[in-house]
Design a protein around this motif. Structure first.
Motif, PDB file in Angstrom:
ATOM      1  N   TYR A 199      -5.546  -1.933   6.433  1.00 33.53           N
ATOM      2  CA  TYR A 199      -5.103  -0.950   7.537  1.00 33.53           C
ATOM      3  C   TYR A 199      -5.908   0.153   7.771  1.00 33.53           C
ATOM      4  O   TYR A 199      -6.510   0.552   8.690  1.00 33.53           O
ATOM      5  CB  TYR A 199      -3.529  -0.408   7.385  1.00 33.53           C
ATOM      6  CG  TYR A 199      -2.919   0.045   8.595  1.00 33.53           C
ATOM      7  CD1 TYR A 199      -3.478   0.113   9.590  1.00 33.53           C
ATOM      8  CD2 TYR A 199      -1.293   0.319   8.535  1.00 33.53           C
ATOM      9  CE1 TYR A 199      -2.797   0.619  10.883  1.00 33.53           C
ATOM     10  CE2 TYR A 199      -0.994   0.759   9.553  1.00 33.53           C
ATOM     11  CZ  TYR A 199      -1.693   0.871  10.781  1.00 33.53           C
ATOM     12  OH  TYR A 199      -0.930   1.103  11.772  1.00 33.53           O
ATOM     13  N   HIS A 200      -5.962   1.163   6.867  1.00 35.57           N
ATOM     14  CA  HIS A 200      -6.800   2.309   6.749  1.00 35.57           C
ATOM     15  C   HIS A 200      -7.733   2.386   5.811  1.00 35.57           C
ATOM     16  O   HIS A 200      -8.532   3.610   5.612  1.00 35.57           O
ATOM     17  CB  HIS A 200      -5.997   3.795   6.440  1.00 35.57           C
ATOM     18  CG  HIS A 200      -4.777   3.494   7.635  1.00 35.57           C
ATOM     19  ND1 HIS A 200      -3.618   3.044   7.123  1.00 35.57           N
ATOM     20  CD2 HIS A 200      -4.538   3.980   8.922  1.00 35.57           C
ATOM     21  CE1 HIS A 200      -2.445   3.354   8.227  1.00 35.57           C
ATOM     22  NE2 HIS A 200      -3.179   3.765   9.159  1.00 35.57           N
ATOM     23  N   GLY A 201      -8.059   1.085   5.014  1.00 34.19           N
ATOM     24  CA  GLY A 201      -9.235   1.542   4.106  1.00 34.19           C
ATOM     25  C   GLY A 201      -9.040   2.101   2.816  1.00 34.19           C
ATOM     26  O   GLY A 201      -9.699   2.200   2.007  1.00 34.19           O
ATOM     27  N   TRP A 202      -7.792   2.613   2.435  1.00 29.64           N
ATOM     28  CA  TRP A 202      -7.618   2.978   1.066  1.00 29.64           C
ATOM     29  C   TRP A 202      -8.192   2.154   0.004  1.00 29.64           C
ATOM     30  O   TRP A 202      -7.765   1.167   0.205  1.00 29.64           O
ATOM     31  CB  TRP A 202      -6.232   3.599   0.809  1.00 29.64           C
ATOM     32  CG  TRP A 202      -5.848   4.868   1.655  1.00 29.64           C
ATOM     33  CD1 TRP A 202      -6.297   5.254   2.848  1.00 29.64           C
ATOM     34  CD2 TRP A 202      -4.755   5.873   1.381  1.00 29.64           C
ATOM     35  NE1 TRP A 202      -5.420   6.569   3.167  1.00 29.64           N
ATOM     36  CE2 TRP A 202      -4.793   6.751   2.283  1.00 29.64           C
ATOM     37  CE3 TRP A 202      -3.792   5.710   0.087  1.00 29.64           C
ATOM     38  CZ2 TRP A 202      -3.803   7.613   2.253  1.00 29.64           C
ATOM     39  CZ3 TRP A 202      -2.768   6.507   0.197  1.00 29.64           C
ATOM     40  CH2 TRP A 202      -2.890   7.945   1.305  1.00 29.64           C
ATOM     41  N   CYS A 235       0.731  -1.095   0.070  1.00 28.28           N
ATOM     42  CA  CYS A 235       0.140  -0.072  -0.048  1.00 28.28           C
ATOM     43  C   CYS A 235       0.759   1.287   0.038  1.00 28.28           C
ATOM     44  O   CYS A 235       1.758   1.350   0.798  1.00 28.28           O
ATOM     45  CB  CYS A 235      -0.841   0.055   1.309  1.00 28.28           C
ATOM     46  SG  CYS A 235      -2.109   1.432   1.498  1.00 28.28           S
ATOM     47  N   CYS A 278      -7.355  -1.776   1.289  1.00 23.22           N
ATOM     48  CA  CYS A 278      -6.306  -2.140   2.175  1.00 23.22           C
ATOM     49  C   CYS A 278      -6.847  -2.283   3.540  1.00 23.22           C
ATOM     50  O   CYS A 278      -7.898  -1.874   4.115  1.00 23.22           O
ATOM     51  CB  CYS A 278      -5.360  -0.807   2.294  1.00 23.22           C
ATOM     52  SG  CYS A 278      -4.029  -1.107   3.360  1.00 23.22           S
ATOM     53  N   HIS A 327       0.358   3.885   1.104  1.00 25.63           N
ATOM     54  CA  HIS A 327       0.300   4.906   2.430  1.00 25.63           C
ATOM     55  C   HIS A 327       1.027   4.508   3.369  1.00 25.63           C
ATOM     56  O   HIS A 327       1.737   5.293   3.764  1.00 25.63           O
ATOM     57  CB  HIS A 327      -1.421   4.605   2.765  1.00 25.63           C
ATOM     58  CG  HIS A 327      -1.728   5.423   3.934  1.00 25.63           C
ATOM     59  ND1 HIS A 327      -2.632   4.948   4.928  1.00 25.63           N
ATOM     60  CD2 HIS A 327      -1.520   6.696   4.346  1.00 25.63           C
ATOM     61  CE1 HIS A 327      -2.778   5.932   5.931  1.00 25.63           C
ATOM     62  NE2 HIS A 327      -2.173   7.052   5.594  1.00 25.63           N
ATOM     63  N   ARG A 328       0.869   3.117   3.861  1.00 30.36           N
ATOM     64  CA  ARG A 328       1.873   2.853   4.998  1.00 30.36           C
ATOM     65  C   ARG A 328       2.512   1.570   4.627  1.00 30.36           C
ATOM     66  O   ARG A 328       2.704   0.541   5.729  1.00 30.36           O
ATOM     67  CB  ARG A 328       1.319   2.883   6.443  1.00 30.36           C
ATOM     68  CG  ARG A 328       0.800   4.394   6.840  1.00 30.36           C
ATOM     69  CD  ARG A 328       2.166   5.010   7.090  1.00 30.36           C
ATOM     70  NE  ARG A 328       1.884   6.339   7.458  1.00 30.36           N
ATOM     71  CZ  ARG A 328       1.720   7.588   6.708  1.00 30.36           C
ATOM     72  NH1 ARG A 328       1.926   7.315   5.482  1.00 30.36           N
ATOM     73  NH2 ARG A 328       1.438   8.726   7.252  1.00 30.36           N
ATOM     74  N   ARG A 329       2.563   1.167   3.593  1.00 34.08           N
ATOM     75  CA  ARG A 329       3.602  -0.097   3.094  1.00 34.08           C
ATOM     76  C   ARG A 329       2.732  -1.515   3.528  1.00 34.08           C
ATOM     77  O   ARG A 329       3.307  -2.334   3.365  1.00 34.08           O
ATOM     78  CB  ARG A 329       4.585   0.065   3.433  1.00 34.08           C
ATOM     79  CG  ARG A 329       5.326   1.285   3.027  1.00 34.08           C
ATOM     80  CD  ARG A 329       7.021   1.396   3.240  1.00 34.08           C
ATOM     81  NE  ARG A 329       7.200   2.700   3.368  1.00 34.08           N
ATOM     82  CZ  ARG A 329       8.606   3.125   3.166  1.00 34.08           C
ATOM     83  NH1 ARG A 329       9.595   2.404   3.321  1.00 34.08           N
ATOM     84  NH2 ARG A 329       9.135   4.499   3.096  1.00 34.08           N
ATOM     85  N   VAL A 330       1.574  -1.495   4.003  1.00 34.82           N
ATOM     86  CA  VAL A 330       0.986  -2.755   4.425  1.00 34.82           C
ATOM     87  C   VAL A 330       0.832  -3.664   3.178  1.00 34.82           C
ATOM     88  O   VAL A 330       0.457  -2.921   2.185  1.00 34.82           O
ATOM     89  CB  VAL A 330      -0.134  -2.380   5.283  1.00 34.82           C
ATOM     90  CG1 VAL A 330      -0.986  -3.822   5.398  1.00 34.82           C
ATOM     91  CG2 VAL A 330       0.435  -2.019   6.620  1.00 34.82           C
TER      92      VAL A 330
HETATM   93  S1  FES Z   1      -1.592   1.277   4.872  1.00 32.11           S
HETATM   94 FE1  FES Z   1      -2.884   0.789   3.299  1.00 32.11          FE
HETATM   95  S2  FES Z   1      -4.472   2.430   3.906  1.00 32.11           S
HETATM   96 FE2  FES Z   1      -2.924   3.073   5.215  1.00 32.11          FE
END
Ligand code: FES
Ligand SMILES: [Fe+2]
Lengths: 347, 331
Positions: free
Chosen positions: B64-67, B43, B62, B45-48
């Motif tokens: 983690y934060h739903g992007w 991702c 995603c 955003h924060r690489r998950v």
């Molecule tokens: S890490 Fe994917 S939405 Fe934040």
């Protein structure tokens, strides 16, 4: 040798340049001259327990009741000791708020006045019931876990069933403030639907409630003081210690203060850490190697990331200062000393 | 060049599939139209890993934060809690890779090598009439290069065809065709597990092994005496992390598959799936495997095969050897 193939992107996009100021390699940040709450006091006895602060090993044990933190196992003083103990093998340590605090840095700078104030816990640690203590592991760098805690937008996806993220609130505002040593983030929600847990275990019969959650982060030690207040309802203050066990793991010894909460919520709430913790760990764990491998590839942000972006900035600033040998606490660090009002406890 | 990464069956509608090509981690899923989408498994955003996320209405959300991301171009199309009026900048996006699906395999394009439509390497032989297909996948702890080499030297340690004993008696030398190497070996209908080197070429069957190192693909054909194809298989050997290989295979059976088998063999071999690619490679057997046709893989780079002839050892001093004083003198 395995062959490497470069794949073709579906769309042509100009590659964004990597800027040094975007770099985020939390594994290399190791801030000194701070107290780590290395263990629950009641976990330390005659038999030594082994813990780590970054790369330093510490053995915690008691000698006729007196807590010790040493670089050696009792009775095995053989090697030369590090500057963290000034060569003595004994780390500065003390017990407050139910934890054994150990100094990480130059022992000459160890000052008990630098231990964070935790206004909702007894200073002498007496009378904290066992059921309010938990210990959780995180399989990533401690700073990634602090980012996780600062960030609030993940709760609906990761912890939906526990926190009850469903339903729109009337308003939901995030603000934050900082000093050179702390970051304080406040989330204020009006008209939040009451979670099933709070309704059935906590006895809050109203449909909606007001929710104000404050998180106060100590940058050097990752000690996070969290103060969620529910109205109607009660406060669930708690402390989350992210002690770095090397660059890739951290350990959290939590204490909840649930004197306000009714039974059985009071007894069950701390257990929820064993549900929520692994949910957070499921994302922090795979993050870890990716931050290790590509520190220069910039992360993308939304406006909800402002506190997190500020956190990175403050951490890098502290780290840069320490790289030049400046370990001082600046005068502005005192601005965060009135923790009761920062946490929203009076009001 | 199109490079296979997975079998079509692995990517089910509404589900995510994590794949890798070398060190590149990928997430595969199908969009609302059923088209395959390949994003970097990270991702922005924060690489998950996006493979921890969910497919919602043909887009990937995603964990983690739903992007939420569009699979075709990688654009972030939704961020939870944004006001309806808020616009998501185009700079928020995951990396999407060019992909295609053909004959049961999913491909990604290798950069700078111009992937055209004619180049899909995994398909049943042209004109081969088959009645049944099997497929499977596995990860083996052998690098893709070693796996391809072992396919030429000793496919019997990597796969099994029920009722068939694969020998290592080669029929002729390695042939080359467009960067692929091919060798035939004898095979026998038998239920006895004889050591493959004891098997002799009195058999009427041949196993043809074709290895295409560029696209990391193996094609197999089991031929009867009349060189009719009884079974054809394709194995994509996808290089993975830490020297592993992911195998994605498909096997096509002729309706006449068992016709030439002896009666006893036919009855036994008809039970269950006849073709199997081993999910684990025996390290001792692999280490013991003697080099054979695979030397041709290293003699000349397969990509230069057409322009430069394979290097041969030239016995330049033959005449001198023949005329020099010989054994009598030494005796
Ligand atoms: S890490 Fe994917 S939405 Fe934040
Ligand atoms: Fe969380």
């Amino acid at each position: 040798m395995q062959r490497q193939l470069i794949l073709e992107p579906a769309v042509d996009r100009p590659q964004r340049k990597a800027h040094a100021q975007d770099a985020w390699l939390p594994m290399e940040i190791e801030l000194r001259d701070t107290w780590f709450p290395l263990a629950h006091s009641n976990h330390v006895g005659e038999t030594p327990v082994r813990r780590a602060m970054h790369r330093q090993t510490a053995y915690l044990w008691r000698d006729r009741g007196q807590a010790m933190a040493t670089e050696f196992l009792p009775g095995q003083r053989s090697k030369a000791f590090s500057p963290f103990t000034a060569g003595t093998g004994y780390y500065p340590c003390c017990e407050y708020f139910g934890y054994l605090w150990v100094w990480y840095g130059n022992p000459e700078h160890a000052d008990e006045a630098l231990i964070p104030d935790i206004p909702f816990l007894p200073r002498d640690g007496v009378g904290i019931p066992n059921y309010m203590r938990t210990s959780v592991r995180f399989d990533g760098n401690a700073l990634l876990s602090v980012e996780n805690l600062l960030d609030l937008t993940h709760a609906d996806f990761l912890h939906g069933e526990v926190i009850g993220g469903e339903g729109e609130a009337e308003s939901d505002e995030i603000s934050f403030d900082h000093t050179s040593e702390t970051l304080t983030r406040v989330r204020h929600v009006v008209g939040k639907p009451v979670s099933p847990v709070m309704r059935w275990l906590g006895g809050v019969r109203a449909k909606y409630q007001e929710f104000r959650s404050t998180l106060h982060v100590h940058l050097r030690s990752n000690v996070c003081i969290s103060y969620p207040r529910f109205r109607p309802g009660f406060d669930i203050p708690n402390i989350q210690t992210f002690v770095p066990s090397g660059p890739y793991r951290s350990r959290v010894d939590q204490i909840f203060s649930l004197g306000d909460a009714p039974t059985p919520f009071r007894q069950l709430m701390p257990r929820m850490a064993y549900v929520v913790g692994p949910q957070d760990n499921a994302v922090v764990r795979p993050q870890n190697p990716r931050y290790r491998a590509a520190p220069l590839r910039p992360d993308q942000h939304s406006r909800f990331d402002a506190p997190g972006v500020r956190y990175r900035y403050l951490m890098k600033k502290l780290w840069q200062r320490q790289q030049t040998g400046d370990y001082r606490y600046l005068p502005d660090a005192k601005d965060a000393s009135d923790v009761r009002s920062l946490l929203g406890m009076d009001g | 060049m199109w490079f296979p990464v997975a079998g079509s069956e692995q990517v089910k509608a509404g589900e995510v599939y994590a794949a890798q090509v070398g060190d590149q981690e990928l997430v595969l899923f199908r969009n609302g139209g059923g088209d395959i989408c390949v994003l970097e498994d990270r991702c922005p955003h924060r690489r998950v890993p996006l493979s921890l996320g969910k497919v919602i209405d043909g887009q990937l959300r995603c964990a983690y934060h739903g992007w939420t991301f569009d699979g075709k171009d990688g654009h972030c199309v939704a961020i939870p809690n944004l006001d309806d009026a808020e616009h998501i900048p185009a700079s928020l996006c995951a990396t999407a890779f060019r992909t295609a699906e053909f004959a049961g395999f999913i491909y990604v394009a290798v950069a700078g090598e111009g992937a055209g439509d004619e180049e899909f390497p995994c398909y049943p032989p042209a004109g081969f009439h088959y009645e049944k297909i099997d497929s499977g996948c596995a990860v083996v702890s052998v690098s893709s290069q070693e796996y391809l080499a072992a396919m030429l030297d000793g496919p019997h340690i990597l796969l099994a065809i029920r009722g068939i004993n694969i020998s290592d008696f080669y029929i002729g030398d390695v042939t080359r065709e467009g960067g692929c190497l091919s060798v035939d070996r004898t095979a026998i209908w038998t239920l006895k597990a004889k050591p493959h080197e004891k098997l002799w070429g009195l058999s009427t069957l041949a196993l043809r092994t074709q290895v295409c190192p560029d696209q990391s693909v193996v094609r197999l054909q089991l031929l009867d005496a009349g060189e009719e194809i009884l079974l054809a298989a394709v194995i994509a050997v996808v290089p993975g992390k830490r020297g592993t290989s992911q195998l994605h295979w498909r096997c096509y059976y002729s309706p006449n598959y068992l016709r030439s088998a002896p009666r006893g063999v036919r009855l036994r071999a008809a039970r269950g799936a006849p073709f199997d690619v081993f999910a684990a490679v025996n390290g001792q057997r692999l280490a013991d495997l003697m080099a054979g046709p695979s030397v041709e893989l290293t003699v000349s780079g397969s990509t230069e095969a057409d322009s430069a002839p394979a290097e041969r050892i030239v016995l330049s001093d033959v005449s001198e050897v023949e005329t020099s004083p010989t054994t009598e003198e030494n005796l």
